[in-house]
Design an enzyme around this catalytic site. Structure first.
Site, PDB file in Angstrom:
ATOM      1  N   CYS A  64       0.827  -1.213   0.000  1.00 51.17           N
ATOM      2  CA  CYS A  64       0.000   0.000   0.000  1.00 51.17           C
ATOM      3  C   CYS A  64       0.854   1.254   0.000  1.00 51.17           C
ATOM      4  O   CYS A  64       0.420   2.305  -0.499  1.00 51.17           O
ATOM      5  CB  CYS A  64      -0.942  -0.010   1.198  1.00 51.17           C
ATOM      6  N   HIS A 419      -1.467   0.782   7.542  1.00 54.41           N
ATOM      7  CA  HIS A 419      -1.984   0.819   6.169  1.00 54.41           C
ATOM      8  C   HIS A 419      -1.893   2.248   5.659  1.00 54.41           C
ATOM      9  O   HIS A 419      -2.037   3.213   6.431  1.00 54.41           O
ATOM     10  CB  HIS A 419      -3.429   0.320   6.139  1.00 54.41           C
TER      11      HIS A 419
END
EC number: 3.4.19.12
Length: 775
Positions: A64, A419
């Protein structure tokens, strides 16, 4: 009417299948439209620059960090154009031919087939006698990001990039892999889809060992590495090319050379495009506190990292970045002039600002107690528009105005897990959230949720600002105001809808041409709303039937018989100001006029308030001046009275002192002799037993010649008149005691007499003289 509707519905739905007919195959229903697809409905033809493409990126396990940074770089217009145009722009025909092999469209029935296969497997397991029934699984949350990502992979086209470095005339590198991604998106004929950056990740892991593991990586470190790699790849490729001849091009090729240069052809000047976009220049000034010599050193930067403080802003963090720093103790400065370590002051100044400012907020700080990095959840406010100033004297540009166009957000409690997502402002589709495979539109205020003080673990980590102008900012604000007004108008229209039809602004007005027809009587009345509050009506005087209000609920009911035209109530007169229905442009014009009028009234009211405030201040100043003058007059009068009383007191004291000086010692002797003679006369009256002669009267005002005997003669006369006392010797001091007590009585009587003539102080002086004489 109800029977008519029932028969109509019955006839409409009476098409039953015939006996023995084969049932039609159930057609698969298309998946519902996503919010992004709804926003892209009104877009025109596909653009050639790729600004109208919105692709997600597949996550290959903790990638990510890469997806969020690549999305931010793609939607930077100058960076995307520079990558696509260097060394040359691939023809669109070649891109389409390559995409025909790499672009794969998923089967639209794949989801239905997967669900049908799951149902068959479930039924087969239930029919087996020895198999326990499967526990019921919870239904998936269709609003969760995981479900949306899974649906995107199943429904959207997948774009797989391949190595096309040979077509660019370059060796495979991180830059060529980045160019493959950008060109694939630009050349695709679909506005939405998912990119598979597998080939880019393979090159990244091949050249850099730290990214070969599946561990959580830092997005800022990846951004810095990617920009430096792009610079290194471009400069290395440019150094392999032979130098360009200095001869002028032929006339027939001049246009082609200009065109190639403008599109980013391979020339020595075009290799600096990364520096021109992201590179800034800092000046480090260090002043030795011993010799006061100032040394300067220039440093280039591709991104700016700033320390954070609780409850601060980006502006204050940048101000602290340029603040003076003391170099002392273990961090002393080596001064070349002094030849050793000395205490010094250091300051960082911005000499040149970049066109694209990548601002890194240092959320991760090393702590000595924990011996590891810790995330800082400080509240740091970042503005939509940022103005920075060059703080050096020889700066090229004094200041620069930036606008926020991308935010990389870290979601997690620490630097080793979490994330990354990206929130990016597109050219004409507003703000979009890029979360790996999922792309969703968000509101502008959604960007404010990541200052660091909101519940959760999401904080802004990297901010991307791009250069803009004041005119562009004002134009954008005007467009936002127009959009908000249109949205408010649409909301009002939605609220006013009744029975599926929009409510007209003149729905409460009934003209004479509105005659109910037979078809209107047959219209169903199932969704009619009854008012829950009393209707507002005007008061009608004298019971005039023609002025009675006409209620919206007064038209003939469908269940009532048709009434003749003569039985319809009279229509009230229509005001002239509502005779025509305003169209949306007129509504906008009226809204603008209303806003202008409100603005004018506000300015007039503000001027009135300022005028009243000025008048109030003027009156207050006048009152203050009047009070000051009155106080000064009172103070002056008090001073005059004090001076007058002081002069009167001085005159009185000088008059008394003058009388005393005129008499001198003789006057004191006169007062003393008078008192003594008066006292001796009183003693004669009290003590004389044998003598019958009356006491000699002493005049009240006697001169020195009338006083007669001296003090010795008075003592002898007193001894002769008083009887001898045989108990005590003649020279005993007890002889004076009764004289003193009697003298006190005499003095008490004389004091009253003296007060009337010469005041109370004279009697005191007489007593004092008498005591001094007798003693």
């Amino acid at each position: 009417m109800g029977s008519f509707l029932r028969s109509f519905r019955h006839n409409g739905g009476s098409t039953a299948p015939s006996v023995g007919a084969v049932p039609a195959k159930k057609e698969p229903q298309p998946p519902p439209m996503t919010p992004l697809e709804k926003r892209l409905l009104d877009m025109g033809p596909i653009r050639e620059d790729g600004s109208d493409k919105f692709y997600g990126m597949e996550n290959y396990g903790n990638t990510c960090y890469c997806n969020s940074i690549l999305q931010c770089l793609y939607y930077s217009v100058p960076f995307r154009e520079a990558v696509i145009n260097y060394p040359t722009r691939t023809p669109i025909e070649s891109l389409e031919a390559a995409l025909a092999k790499s672009l794969r469209y998923p089967n639209p029935n794949a989801q239905l087939e997967a669900e049908a296969q799951a149902e068959k497997q479930k039924a087969a397991n239930a029919q087996r006698p020895g198999m326990p029934p499967n526990p019921q699984q919870k239904p998936e949350d269709k609003d969760s990001p995981e479900y949306k990502k899974k649906m995107a992979l199943q429904t959207l086209p997948l774009l797989e990039t391949q190595n096309n470095a040979s077509s660019y005339g370059m060796s495979e590198s991180l830059f060529t892999s980045l160019k493959d991604i950008f060109e694939s998106v630009v050349g695709s004929q679909s506005r939405i889809g998912i990119i598979r950056p597998q080939q880019f990740l393979e090159v990244l892991r091949r050249d850099h060992e730290m990214f070969r593991t599946a561990m959580h990586q830092d997005a800022h470190e990846f951004l810095n590495l990617l920009l430096n790699e792009v610079v290194a790849n471009v400069e290395a490729e440019a150094s392999k090319q032979p130098p360009i001849e200095k001869s002028l091009p032929a006339p027939e090729t001049a246009d082609s050379v200009d065109q190639s240069s403008s599109t980013g052809s391979k020339t020595p000047n075009t290799t600096r495009w990364v520096h021109e976009l992201f590179e800034g220049l800092l000046t480090s000034e260090t002043q030795c506190l011993t010799c006061e010599k100032v040394s300067q050193r220039d440093e280039v930067f591709l991104d700016l990292s700033v320390d954070l403080e609780q409850h601060s802003s980006v502006t204050s963090c940048l101000r602290k970045f340029s603040a003076e720093e003391m170099l002392c103790e273990r961090n002393k400065f080596h001064c070349d002039n002094c030849g050793g370590l000395q205490e010094a002051e250091k300051r960082m100044k911005i000499k040149r600002l970049p066109r694209i400012l990548a601002l890194h907020l240092k959320r991760f700080k090393y702590t000595e107690d924990l011996q590891r990095l810790q995330k800082l959840f400080h509240r740091v406010v970042y503005p939509y528009h940022l103005r920075l100033f060059n703080t050096t004297d020889d700066a090229e540009d004094p200041d620069r105005l930036y606008e926020l166009y991308a935010v990389v957000v870290h979601i997690g409690g620490g630097p080793y897990h979490g994330h990354y997502v990206a929130i990016i402002k597109t050219e004409d589709r507003g703000w979009l959230l890029f979360d790996d495979e999922m792309v969703e539109p968000v509101d502008k205020n959604y960007v404010k949720n990541f200052f660091g003080d909101k519940p959760g673990l999401a904080c802004a980590y990297v901010l991307f600002y791009q250069e803009t102008t004041l005119e562009a900012v004002l134009k954008e604000q005007e467009q936002e105001n127009m959009d908000s007004n249109l949205a408010a108008t649409d909301a009002n229209d939605t609220i006013l809808k009744q029975n599926g039809f929009p409510q007209s602004p003149l729905a409460h007005v009934h003209s004479a041409s509105q005659i109910p027809s037979h078809e209107d009587n047959l219209r169903p009345n199932g969704l009619r709303r009854a008012p829950t509050a009393p209707q507002l009506s005007t008061h009608h005087e004298h019971g005039d039937p023609e002025s009675a209000p006409f209620s919206p609920l007064s038209p003939l009911s469908p269940l009532s018989p048709l009434s003749p035209l003569s039985q319809t109530p009279p229509v009230p007169p229509v005001p002239e100001r509502v005779t025509t229905v305003a169209t949306p442009p007129k509504n906008d014009a009226l809204a603008k006029k209303e806003r202008a009028r409100e603005e004018k009234e506000r300015k007039a009211a503000e001027k009135e308030r300022e005028k009243a405030e000025k008048l109030r201040r003027k009156e207050q100043e006048a009152r203050m001046k009047e009070n000051q003058r009155r106080e000064e007059a009172e103070l002056k009068a008090a001073l005059e009275m004090s001076k007058a009383s002081k002069a009167e007191e001085d005159r009185r004291l000088s008059h008394e002192n003058g009388k005393e000086k005129q008499g001198g010692s003789l006057s004191r002797l006169k007062r003393g002799s008078k008192s003594l003679s008066h006292r001796l006369g009183k003693d004669k009256e009290t003590r004389s037993v044998s003598s019958d002669l009356p006491p000699v009267p002493i005049p009240e005002h006697s001169t020195l010649s009338q006083t007669g005997p001296t003090s010795e003669q008075q003592q002898q006369q007193q001894q002769q008149q008083s009887p001898p006392n045989h108990d005590q010797p003649p020279n005993s001091p007890q002889l004076g005691k009764p004289t003193i007590r009697e003298d006190e009585q005499v003095n008490h009587k004389d004091s009253k007499h003296e007060r009337t003539g010469h005041g109370k102080w004279r009697s005191f002086s007489l007593r004092k003289k008498s005591f001094s004489i007798l003693s």
